[in-house]
Design a protein around this motif. Sequence first.
Motif, PDB file in Angstrom:
ATOM      1  N   ILE A   1     100.419 -98.672 -11.116  1.00 52.83           N
ATOM      2  CA  ILE A   1      99.045 -99.162 -11.043  1.00 52.83           C
ATOM      3  C   ILE A   1      99.094-100.679 -10.932  1.00 52.83           C
ATOM      4  O   ILE A   1     100.066-101.322 -11.332  1.00 52.83           O
ATOM      5  N   CYS A   2      98.039-101.267 -10.397  1.00 49.34           N
ATOM      6  CA  CYS A   2      97.947-102.725 -10.372  1.00 49.34           C
ATOM      7  C   CYS A   2      96.522-103.144 -10.697  1.00 49.34           C
ATOM      8  O   CYS A   2      95.585-102.347 -10.635  1.00 49.34           O
ATOM      9  N   THR A   3      96.364-104.391 -11.059  1.00 51.85           N
ATOM     10  CA  THR A   3      95.050-105.003 -11.208  1.00 51.85           C
ATOM     11  C   THR A   3      94.918-106.067 -10.129  1.00 51.85           C
ATOM     12  O   THR A   3      95.876-106.358  -9.404  1.00 51.85           O
ATOM     13  N   SER A   4      93.762-106.673 -10.040  1.00 55.10           N
ATOM     14  CA  SER A   4      93.585-107.725  -9.033  1.00 55.10           C
ATOM     15  C   SER A   4      94.405-108.965  -9.384  1.00 55.10           C
ATOM     16  O   SER A   4      94.659-109.806  -8.515  1.00 55.10           O
ATOM     17  N   SER A   5      94.840-109.088 -10.629  1.00 54.97           N
ATOM     18  CA  SER A   5      95.614-110.271 -11.017  1.00 54.97           C
ATOM     19  C   SER A   5      97.126-110.056 -10.918  1.00 54.97           C
ATOM     20  O   SER A   5      97.874-111.028 -10.853  1.00 54.97           O
ATOM     21  N   ASN A   6      97.590-108.800 -10.907  1.00 52.71           N
ATOM     22  CA  ASN A   6      99.043-108.587 -10.824  1.00 52.71           C
ATOM     23  C   ASN A   6      99.451-107.769  -9.598  1.00 52.71           C
ATOM     24  O   ASN A   6     100.534-107.196  -9.561  1.00 52.71           O
TER      25      ASN A   6
ATOM     26  N   HIS B   1      86.617-113.105  -5.071  1.00 58.26           N
ATOM     27  CA  HIS B   1      87.464-112.040  -5.608  1.00 58.26           C
ATOM     28  C   HIS B   1      88.300-111.452  -4.471  1.00 58.26           C
ATOM     29  O   HIS B   1      87.826-111.358  -3.333  1.00 58.26           O
ATOM     30  N   PRO B   2      89.541-111.023  -4.737  1.00 58.47           N
ATOM     31  CA  PRO B   2      90.389-110.484  -3.664  1.00 58.47           C
ATOM     32  C   PRO B   2      89.946-109.121  -3.130  1.00 58.47           C
ATOM     33  O   PRO B   2      90.578-108.595  -2.206  1.00 58.47           O
TER      34      PRO B   2
ATOM     35  N   GLY C   1      90.745-115.044  -6.680  1.00 56.69           N
ATOM     36  CA  GLY C   1      91.307-114.522  -7.914  1.00 56.69           C
ATOM     37  C   GLY C   1      90.428-113.499  -8.590  1.00 56.69           C
ATOM     38  O   GLY C   1      89.278-113.276  -8.202  1.00 56.69           O
ATOM     39  N   SER C   2      90.978-112.871  -9.608  1.00 60.71           N
ATOM     40  CA  SER C   2      90.295-111.840 -10.381  1.00 60.71           C
ATOM     41  C   SER C   2      89.142-112.426 -11.178  1.00 60.71           C
ATOM     42  O   SER C   2      88.948-113.649 -11.218  1.00 60.71           O
TER      43      SER C   2
END
Length: 394
Positions: free
Chosen positions: A181-186, A280-281, A295-296
Amino acid sequence: MTTAQTQELDVQPTPLALLLLGREADPRSERGVECPGDLPSPSDPDLVERARAAKEKLGDKVFVLGHHYQRDEVIQFADVTGDSFKLAREAAARPEAEYIVFCGVHFMAESADILTSDDQKVVLPDLAAGCSMADMATAEQVAECWDVLTEAGVAEQVVPVSYMNSSADIKAFTGKHGGTICTSSNAKRALDWAFEQGEKVLFLPDQHLGRNTAVRDMGMSLEDCVVYNPHRPNGGLTADELRAAKMILWRGHCSVHGRFSLDSVNDVRERIPGVNVLVHPECKHEVVAAADYVGSTEYIIKALEAAPAGSKWAIGTELNLVRRLANRFAPEGKEVVFLDKTVCFCSTMNRIDLPHLVWALESLAEGKLVNRIEVDRETEAFAKLALERMLALP
């Protein structure tokens, strides 16, 4: 067409239309779930006091989480605010809380249930608070996609990476097939890891985050990316296209961030000279390419905290957060505006309102468990595996 003409044709709404209208229930969907119980009137002048009293009565037994995109009337009762993954981790860090009231959307509450103990109960004040992006990838569609990749002879080279903004079913698929899984920051860290495991990535369900991370942060080209459309045979792609691609992007998007356009960026630069554009990305690639910063939600907040007095900012994310930031930083002389001139709330986030929160808290205070979000054991096990791979990322 008139009502009479429609009746003559005996037009019947499709099952999908009924779901979108909230007139049918589907336990494996984020849409159209009934919310039982009698809600207090939104005009009740005592709602704030009622919420406060119920929360005080529950004491340490309840922990209220509030996503950044929630209404101010709801966020005031949050013990912690943040993005979806931060909130899920905060819930897991409160084992003494019997009830986790998640003021967000369905997939977030699912993640909290996956990461908390069996003794804790996750409650979503309105079960109709879903996510249009998460709805764009169903377990059946993704299984069919994997069959297409297998027939093209590339499945063994593909590592799935799923955005946090996905259902528990999709997270479980990701865990079962060796992904993370990923988040918008990682997202970049997750993709770096994935390409160490295989030659290609199937990125679910937000095409824009996948494309922006691959091209902007990892130096790939747009030609390295293809879009898999679950509504077309074989995803609308040939076997040769799948073999040539590095990033196989699911055709999904955020309905809020997808509204921002290059015209929005150009217009705000003309209206506000010297403005910093921060998006936001999940925005489209051309918007991200034209922005000054990307960025997130957590990144956006920290960027404004560090910004000098007198600076001007146009923010491309959900309006509740932008308005809250504008009010917060106005006394410091920072001008914060919404990137687009068209007002755009997240409609599903806004389904969590004060009447629903009051109803949920008062019900819990009376010993009645309502709107529990519970992920089945098998799904939870594979979804947790994918989440743990993300937690182990360097």
